[in-house]
Design a protein around this motif. Structure first.
Motif, PDB file in Angstrom:
ATOM      1  N   ARG A  10       0.852  -1.210   0.000  1.00 36.40           N
ATOM      2  CA  ARG A  10       0.000   0.000   0.000  1.00 36.40           C
ATOM      3  C   ARG A  10       0.881   1.253   0.000  1.00 36.40           C
ATOM      4  O   ARG A  10       0.602   2.216  -0.710  1.00 36.40           O
ATOM      5  N   LYS A  69      -2.794   6.403   1.350  1.00 40.50           N
ATOM      6  CA  LYS A  69      -2.983   6.711   2.779  1.00 40.50           C
ATOM      7  C   LYS A  69      -2.379   8.091   3.045  1.00 40.50           C
ATOM      8  O   LYS A  69      -1.213   8.344   2.723  1.00 40.50           O
ATOM      9  N   GLU A 118     -16.065   6.478   7.259  1.00 36.89           N
ATOM     10  CA  GLU A 118     -15.065   5.905   8.170  1.00 36.89           C
ATOM     11  C   GLU A 118     -14.837   6.870   9.321  1.00 36.89           C
ATOM     12  O   GLU A 118     -15.492   7.918   9.393  1.00 36.89           O
ATOM     13  N   ILE A 143      -5.907  -2.322   5.981  1.00 41.65           N
ATOM     14  CA  ILE A 143      -5.345  -3.682   6.009  1.00 41.65           C
ATOM     15  C   ILE A 143      -6.121  -4.523   7.040  1.00 41.65           C
ATOM     16  O   ILE A 143      -6.315  -5.723   6.854  1.00 41.65           O
ATOM     17  N   THR A 144      -6.580  -3.906   8.118  1.00 38.90           N
ATOM     18  CA  THR A 144      -7.367  -4.658   9.103  1.00 38.90           C
ATOM     19  C   THR A 144      -8.733  -5.018   8.494  1.00 38.90           C
ATOM     20  O   THR A 144      -9.249  -6.119   8.713  1.00 38.90           O
ATOM     21  N   THR A 160      -5.161  -0.755  12.345  1.00 37.76           N
ATOM     22  CA  THR A 160      -3.867  -1.273  12.806  1.00 37.76           C
ATOM     23  C   THR A 160      -3.640  -0.848  14.261  1.00 37.76           C
ATOM     24  O   THR A 160      -3.000  -1.560  15.020  1.00 37.76           O
TER      25      THR A 160
HETATM   26  N1  PLP Z   1      -9.256   4.815   7.653  1.00 36.15           N
HETATM   27  C1  PLP Z   1      -8.361   5.802   7.887  1.00 36.15           C
HETATM   28  C2  PLP Z   1      -8.694   7.195   7.481  1.00 36.15           C
HETATM   29  C3  PLP Z   1      -7.132   5.512   8.498  1.00 36.15           C
HETATM   30  O1  PLP Z   1      -6.241   6.487   8.713  1.00 36.15           O
HETATM   31  C4  PLP Z   1      -6.866   4.181   8.894  1.00 36.15           C
HETATM   32  C5  PLP Z   1      -5.611   3.844   9.560  1.00 36.15           C
HETATM   33  O2  PLP Z   1      -4.845   4.701   9.947  1.00 36.15           O
HETATM   34  C6  PLP Z   1      -7.831   3.193   8.648  1.00 36.15           C
HETATM   35  C7  PLP Z   1      -8.997   3.547   8.005  1.00 36.15           C
HETATM   36  C8  PLP Z   1      -7.569   1.748   9.032  1.00 36.15           C
HETATM   37  O3  PLP Z   1      -6.597   1.192   8.194  1.00 36.15           O
HETATM   38  P1  PLP Z   1      -5.653  -0.018   8.667  1.00 36.15           P
HETATM   39  O4  PLP Z   1      -6.549  -1.131   9.022  1.00 36.15           O
HETATM   40  O5  PLP Z   1      -4.795  -0.289   7.483  1.00 36.15           O
HETATM   41  O6  PLP Z   1      -4.893   0.488   9.849  1.00 36.15           O
END
Ligand code: PLP
Length: 315
Positions: free
Chosen positions: A73, A173, A206, A231-232, A268
């Motif tokens: 990613r 991200k 989100e 990723i989670t 995460t």
């Molecule tokens: N959505 C946003 C805006 C985020 O910043 C994050 C993680 O920082 C997530 C979702 C969750 O993503 P991940 O499961 O990869 O940590």
């Protein structure tokens, strides 16, 4: 008359740095540093324009969880932003390992960042900027504390609209968080602990650092539009496939989230975390649901499996 000082002023002897830094190690400009010394230039466009991408992976019991997915990613985001990393994937992997090993954390929150940097001639042309890579490892942190993990989080839905995907590709991200921070303040004002904000069509998007899932009639659903492909979140799909639960990515309305049997968030920073109240509505009678519990257990079990995790090499 305003005087231009020929040399840098001496440091204010009365100034005491009262900031507290987490225990950890950062990598910057080819050096490993304690967190208190890891600082960037005020001219870096990562800071001035939020022109940056990053990724966060965690280490649990001395093992990185799904590091390859996080690196994929991160490298994807760097490419889409037309940045160039000064190191290849192998070197970045070893830098991340070193940040954790030097900090001696067994459970850590590990961040890798690429900023636009700045142009050596102060040109406004982003093509002339020298991109910068940095990384750090600090103690593992979670969106939800111990009590919230046990009883479920209380979440408020804010009317704030998540930045549209046509403006910023959420798959990159990024630090465009003003909408999420506004959502958090709205949630605190409403007496909740964290926030969900909506997409441009008014569906649930989100929250600050997490994706969201609902469980209805035994099936799972998470928003598809305008959200970071976490990723989670992806891990929840993988776990569902393993245990034969149906999971889809599709719109979720405010009414649907409040009518859900179970709700949980994913990050995460904390993994799978239960939600037991949305606005004034209790979810699952205020108890953590059985699907959520099962997925939480499985999620943490996977952290020891070599197919899902990589051992940190400590000195
Ligand atoms: N959505 C946003 C805006 C985020 O910043 C994050 C993680 O920082 C997530 C979702 C969750 O993503 P991940 O499961 O990869 O940590």
């Amino acid at each position: 008359m305003i005087q231009i000082l020929p040399v840098l002023p001496t440091i204010d002897e009365h100034h005491v740095d009262r900031r507290r830094y987490p225990d950890g190690v950062a990598f910057m400009d080819g050096q490993y540093l304690p967190m208190s010394q890891a600082k960037i230039s005020v001219l870096d466009w990562g800071f001035l324009h939020s022109d940056a991408t990053y990724d966060t992976v965690h280490v649990w019991n001395g093992r990185f969880f799904r590091l390859d997915l996080h690196l994929d990613r991160f490298f994807g985001g760097v490419e889409r932003l037309r940045m160039k990393l000064p190191y290849d994937r192998k070197k970045i992997t070893s830098i991340l390992n070193d940040c954790v090993a030097l900090s001696d954390h067994r459970s850590a929150y590990v961040e890798m960042i690429c900023t636009r940097g700045s142009s050596p001639t102060f040109s406004r042309d982003p093509r002339q900027a020298e991109n910068r890579f940095m990384a750090f490892a600090v103690p593992f942190g979670s969106v939800a504390n111990k009590e919230q993990l046990e009883r479920g989080l209380h979440v408020a839905i804010s009317d704030t609209v998540r930045i549209p995907p046509k403006s910023i590709d959420p798959a990159i991200k990024n630090y465009h968080w003003l909408d999420l921070v506004k959502g958090l303040f709205d949630a605190y004002d409403a007496g909740a602990e964290t926030a969900l904000i909506v997409d441009t069509n008014g569906y649930i998007a989100e929250g600050p650092g997490f994706n969201v899932f609902v469980v209805k009639d035994g099936s799972l659903r998470t928003p598809a539009f305008g959200v970071l492909p976490g990723i989670t979140r992806r891990t929840v799909f993988d776990l569902c496939a393993e245990i034969g639960l149906s999971a889809t990515a599709a719109d979720i309305s405010r009414a649907e989230i409040k009518g859900a049997e179970e709700v949980f968030i994913t990050s995460t920073a904390g993994g799978i975390m239960p939600v037991t109240r949305v606005d004034d509505t209790e979810i699952a009678n205020g108890h953590v649901g059985s699907v959520t519990r099962r997925l939480m257990d499985l999620y943490w079990h996977k952290h020891d499996e070599p197919a899902w995790s990589t051992a940190v090499i400590y000195p």
